[in-house]
Motif scaffolding. Structure first.
Motif, PDB file in Angstrom:
ATOM      1  N   LEU A   7       4.327  -4.169  -9.738  1.00 25.78           N
ATOM      2  CA  LEU A   7       5.540  -3.824  -8.984  1.00 25.78           C
ATOM      3  C   LEU A   7       6.228  -2.569  -9.500  1.00 25.78           C
ATOM      4  CD1 LEU A   7       7.160  -7.334  -8.348  1.00 25.78           C
ATOM      5  CD2 LEU A   7       5.741  -5.969  -6.818  1.00 25.78           C
ATOM      6  N   LYS A  23       9.693  -3.230  -2.003  1.00 29.25           N
ATOM      7  CA  LYS A  23       8.467  -3.397  -1.215  1.00 29.25           C
ATOM      8  C   LYS A  23       8.722  -4.310  -0.010  1.00 29.25           C
ATOM      9  CE  LYS A  23       6.779  -1.771  -5.157  1.00 29.25           C
ATOM     10  NZ  LYS A  23       6.594  -0.316  -5.383  1.00 29.25           N
ATOM     11  N   SER A  59       9.319  -8.680  -5.562  1.00 27.94           N
ATOM     12  CA  SER A  59       8.710  -7.599  -4.784  1.00 27.94           C
ATOM     13  C   SER A  59       9.727  -6.935  -3.866  1.00 27.94           C
ATOM     14  CB  SER A  59       7.535  -8.144  -3.958  1.00 27.94           C
ATOM     15  OG  SER A  59       6.536  -8.698  -4.789  1.00 27.94           O
ATOM     16  N   ILE A  96       3.571  -5.493  -0.336  1.00 34.01           N
ATOM     17  CA  ILE A  96       2.956  -6.493  -1.208  1.00 34.01           C
ATOM     18  C   ILE A  96       2.526  -7.688  -0.377  1.00 34.01           C
ATOM     19  CG2 ILE A  96       3.374  -8.165  -3.058  1.00 34.01           C
ATOM     20  CD1 ILE A  96       3.147  -5.341  -4.116  1.00 34.01           C
TER      21      ILE A  96
END
Length: 365
Positions: free
Chosen positions: A65, A94, A89, A73
């Motif tokens: 990450l 993300k 995440s 992700i």
């Protein structure tokens, strides 16, 4: 157009069986540049088969990450880590595709929902059965009002002897449960989506541990009875705020002939519909029933296509799920599976388990 970069967290069965092959077909839009698994060999193998030339391998998802170049992700780990990894995440900037179920319980699922709202990043859950041809056809009929008001539904997830003998499926601590949270979640998701009803009021559930020592005839081979720590079947009765009812049935092993998995029966004021056939093999169809010309009539669908996201019989539901998700990120669209919807699924599943444990109905607001 710059390619989206994807990081894969969890390189086990669901990754190799669905996500990686489907994402690999979208190389004109996205590329997998990072792979993480607690078993390093699995990540190395996945990277070699599906990754970019410079794909990196990790055993700690936190290190993955830290890569600021990654846009998306995919969380493909056991259920008990879905929330932790998804929240981290999202907080790392993300977008996240998390495999079903959303989380091991509603409290963990709520953390995911709140993190998505807080960060403004997209979150979706891996309910690929929505993308089957029969599912899309039935949803279109419901959307058009062909069934009228759907007030009775059945969510089917029944196997005669189909207990998974690999991975952590029988580990309650890692999975949160057995067939209810594994395949019942698909059937319930489809049912709520078809009804467009996400307001449950009351849940009553029963859970059984009757066949754990009877592994003969299992399609995946005999299971280890000492490791079978989850239910073999579970059943729920859900009453919605508007009075509609849903019967939910989920089992890996049940003494009955006709298996029905990730399929729905709907009864409306204008017509009814039932998913039939071997849907898990792409051979599912819908039978609509109504009255006309003074008679009861039934009409079957075929696999001719002609519905949203359907691009031909050679493309499976996993491919369509991946394509719609990547396009949602690429073109800033809303994913078909919304986290708010998946959260309600988790609430209901948890309530079935709780009701079975306490012997009392569970009220949901």
């Amino acid at each position: 157009m710059a390619l989206l970069k994807i990081g894969i967290i969890g390189c086990g069965g669901i990754a190799n069986g669905k996500h990686l092959p489907s994402l690999y077909k979208l190389k004109d839009m996205a590329v997998m540049t990072a792979f993480c698994d607690i078993v390093e060999e699995r990540a190395v193998k996945a990277a070699a088969q599906y990754g970019s030339e410079d794909a990196k391998v990790y055993t700690d998802y936190r290190e993955l990450l830290e890569d600021g170049s990654i846009d998306i992700i995919h969380v493909l780990t056991p259920n008990n880590s879905h929330s932790e990894i998804t929240v981290a995440s999202l907080e790392a900037g993300k977008h996240v595709m998390c495999e079903k179920p959303m989380a091991i319980n509603s409290a963990e699922a709520k953390k995911m929902l709140e993190a998505a709202e807080r960060t403004g990043k997209k979150l979706t859950i891996g309910y690929q059965n929505r993308f089957r041809n029969d599912s899309l056809t039935l949803h279109e009929a419901c959307k058009n009002g062909d069934l009228g008001e759907v007030y009775v539904a059945k969510a089917h997830a029944i196997r005669r002897r189909g207990v998974p003998t690999w991975g952590v499926f029988m580990d309650k601590d890692k999975q949160g449960g057995g067939p209810l949270i594994d395949i019942g979640t698909h059937a319930l998701d489809l049912t709520l989506w078809m009804m467009d009803n996400y307001k449950p009021k009351l849940v009553v559930g029963s859970v059984f541990h009757k066949l754990k020592d009877k592994s003969e005839g299992n399609i995946f081979g005999p299971w280890n009875t000492e490791e079978f720590g989850v239910e073999d079947s579970a059943f729920g009765f859900i009453k919605m705020e508007n009075g509609a009812t849903i019967h939910l049935e989920a089992s890996w092993a049940l003494n009955m002939i006709n298996a029905k998995e990730a399929q729905v029966t709907l009864c409306g004021t204008e017509a009814g519909a039932e998913m039939l056939g071997e849907a898990w093999e792409g051979k599912g169809y819908v039978t609509f029933n109504s009255t006309k010309y003074g008679q009861m009539i039934e009409t079957n669908t075929s696999n001719g296509g002609g519905v949203s996201y359907y691009e031909g019989s050679s493309i499976n539901a996993g491919d369509l799920e991946a394509k719609q998700w990547i396009e949602a990120v690429l073109y800033d669209r809303e994913p078909l599976v919304k986290p708010e919807q998946a959260y309600v699924v988790t609430q209901i599943l948890e309530a079935v388990y709780e009701s079975a444990k306490t012997g009392k109905a569970v009220e949901l607001s």
